[in-house]
Design a protein around this motif. Structure first.
Motif, mmCIF file in Angstrom:
data_model
loop_
_atom_site.group_PDB
_atom_site.id
_atom_site.type_symbol
_atom_site.label_atom_id
_atom_site.label_comp_id
_atom_site.label_asym_id
_atom_site.label_seq_id
_atom_site.Cartn_x
_atom_site.Cartn_y
_atom_site.Cartn_z
ATOM 1 N N ASP A 182 0.849 -1.185 0.000
ATOM 2 C CA ASP A 182 0.000 0.000 0.000
ATOM 3 C C ASP A 182 0.889 1.242 0.000
ATOM 4 O O ASP A 182 1.870 1.313 0.740
ATOM 5 C CB ASP A 182 -0.897 0.025 1.244
ATOM 6 N N GLU A 183 0.532 2.190 -0.815
ATOM 7 C CA GLU A 183 1.338 3.402 -0.897
ATOM 8 C C GLU A 183 0.494 4.560 -1.412
ATOM 9 O O GLU A 183 -0.356 4.391 -2.291
ATOM 10 C CB GLU A 183 2.522 3.176 -1.852
ATOM 11 N N ALA A 184 0.704 5.734 -0.838
ATOM 12 C CA ALA A 184 0.026 6.940 -1.297
ATOM 13 C C ALA A 184 1.030 8.083 -1.325
ATOM 14 O O ALA A 184 1.880 8.195 -0.435
ATOM 15 C CB ALA A 184 -1.145 7.281 -0.384
ATOM 16 N N TRP A 185 0.936 8.905 -2.339
ATOM 17 C CA TRP A 185 1.791 10.072 -2.469
ATOM 18 C C TRP A 185 0.997 11.320 -2.141
ATOM 19 O O TRP A 185 -0.165 11.454 -2.532
ATOM 20 C CB TRP A 185 2.336 10.199 -3.897
ATOM 21 N N ARG A 186 1.614 12.251 -1.420
ATOM 22 C CA ARG A 186 1.010 13.557 -1.212
ATOM 23 C C ARG A 186 1.176 14.378 -2.492
ATOM 24 O O ARG A 186 2.242 14.379 -3.102
ATOM 25 C CB ARG A 186 1.650 14.265 -0.015
ATOM 26 N N VAL A 187 0.134 15.059 -2.883
ATOM 27 C CA VAL A 187 0.118 15.738 -4.182
ATOM 28 C C VAL A 187 -0.388 17.174 -4.032
ATOM 29 O O VAL A 187 -1.356 17.425 -3.305
ATOM 30 C CB VAL A 187 -0.797 14.978 -5.180
ATOM 31 N N ASN A 188 0.280 18.096 -4.697
ATOM 32 C CA ASN A 188 -0.193 19.474 -4.827
ATOM 33 C C ASN A 188 -0.421 19.773 -6.298
ATOM 34 O O ASN A 188 0.378 19.369 -7.157
ATOM 35 C CB ASN A 188 0.834 20.471 -4.280
ATOM 36 N N VAL A 189 -1.489 20.477 -6.600
ATOM 37 C CA VAL A 189 -1.804 20.872 -7.969
ATOM 38 C C VAL A 189 -2.089 22.368 -7.998
ATOM 39 O O VAL A 189 -2.738 22.895 -7.090
ATOM 40 C CB VAL A 189 -3.028 20.091 -8.508
ATOM 41 N N ARG A 190 -1.572 23.040 -9.015
ATOM 42 C CA ARG A 190 -1.921 24.442 -9.220
ATOM 43 C C ARG A 190 -2.319 24.653 -10.677
ATOM 44 O O ARG A 190 -1.638 24.171 -11.586
ATOM 45 C CB ARG A 190 -0.766 25.376 -8.863
ATOM 46 N N ILE A 191 -3.424 25.351 -10.890
ATOM 47 C CA ILE A 191 -3.887 25.647 -12.250
ATOM 48 C C ILE A 191 -3.112 26.850 -12.792
ATOM 49 O O ILE A 191 -3.067 27.909 -12.157
ATOM 50 C CB ILE A 191 -5.403 25.920 -12.270
ATOM 51 N N GLN A 192 -2.503 26.672 -13.951
ATOM 52 C CA GLN A 192 -1.707 27.726 -14.570
ATOM 53 C C GLN A 192 -2.445 28.416 -15.712
ATOM 54 O O GLN A 192 -2.115 29.543 -16.080
ATOM 55 C CB GLN A 192 -0.386 27.135 -15.099
#
Length: 214
Positions: free
Chosen positions: A48-58
């Protein structure tokens, strides 16, 4: 983010093919500068694995069904630094894009399998099965459906051990700015779930580095 290789009211229908559609609702939470944070589940049969993710709309152009942005994965085990990619998106507006992808190795059956994982899609299913949703009017629908395709790595090379060969099926909620998505790549673990929430109202608790996009 790159991946390792391995209830709303029913929308109205418009008459005629592609006739009379308007752009999706103009959501203030889906605009340039908006930021989102959450996780992507990249679990496999091995662990089991999860990545922390950030997204920004450009960039965002609702009239042409286009948006773009950056995605930052913060805890990728094989990377020494957060991995940032640049992605471009197709907004399903039944004018510029339908629910049928027609590329990236995705068949209509693949499309249906992924879209039906979103509860908000259930009211659309019968018409999408007929024509990809061409005759639907989504202008007042409280959800916006999209596809996000990563184009290149921003801060690492292609030898980083990750792939961006696939793309995301995405559902955006106009009411609270939450984003749910599923990654599709025949060579990666299926149905990797992306879950993001708008963070613009919590700037003190969110940090996003600046990157120059080429």
């Amino acid at each position: 983010m790159p991946v390792r290789v391995a209830e709303a009211s029913a929308p109205s229908q418009t008459s005629g093919s592609n006739g009379g559609q308007t752009a999706p609702p103009a959501c203030t939470l889906l605009s340039v500068g908006q930021a989102f944070s959450g996780t992507q589940n990249v679990s496999s049969m091995q662990k089991d694995e999860a990545w922390r993710v950030n997204v920004r709309i450009q960039g965002c152009d609702l009239e042409h069904g286009y948006l773009c942005g950056t995605m930052e994965a913060l805890n990728v085990p094989m990377a020494d630094t957060p991995v940032v990619t640049f992605w471009e998106g197709e907004i399903v507006d039944t004018k510029n894009y339908t629910f049928f992808t027609g590329k990236w190795e995705a068949t209509p059956d693949d499309d249906i399998r992924h879209w039906t994982k979103f509860p908000s899609f259930s009211a659309l299913l019968s018409q999408v099965e007929v024509d990809g949703g061409k005759s639907l009017d989504l202008s007042n629908y409280p959800y916006i459906f999209m596809r996000w395709k990563e184009q290149y790595f921003v801060n690492v090379g292609t030898d980083c051990g990750l792939t961006i060969a696939g793309f995301y099926y995405v559902c955006f909620s106009c009411s609270d700015g939450s984003i749910n998505g599923f990654y599709y790549d025949p060579n990666s673990s299926p149905f990797q779930k992306l879950e993001l929430k708008s963070t613009n109202g919590e700037r003190s608790g969110f940090s996003f580095s600046s990157y120059e996009l080429r």
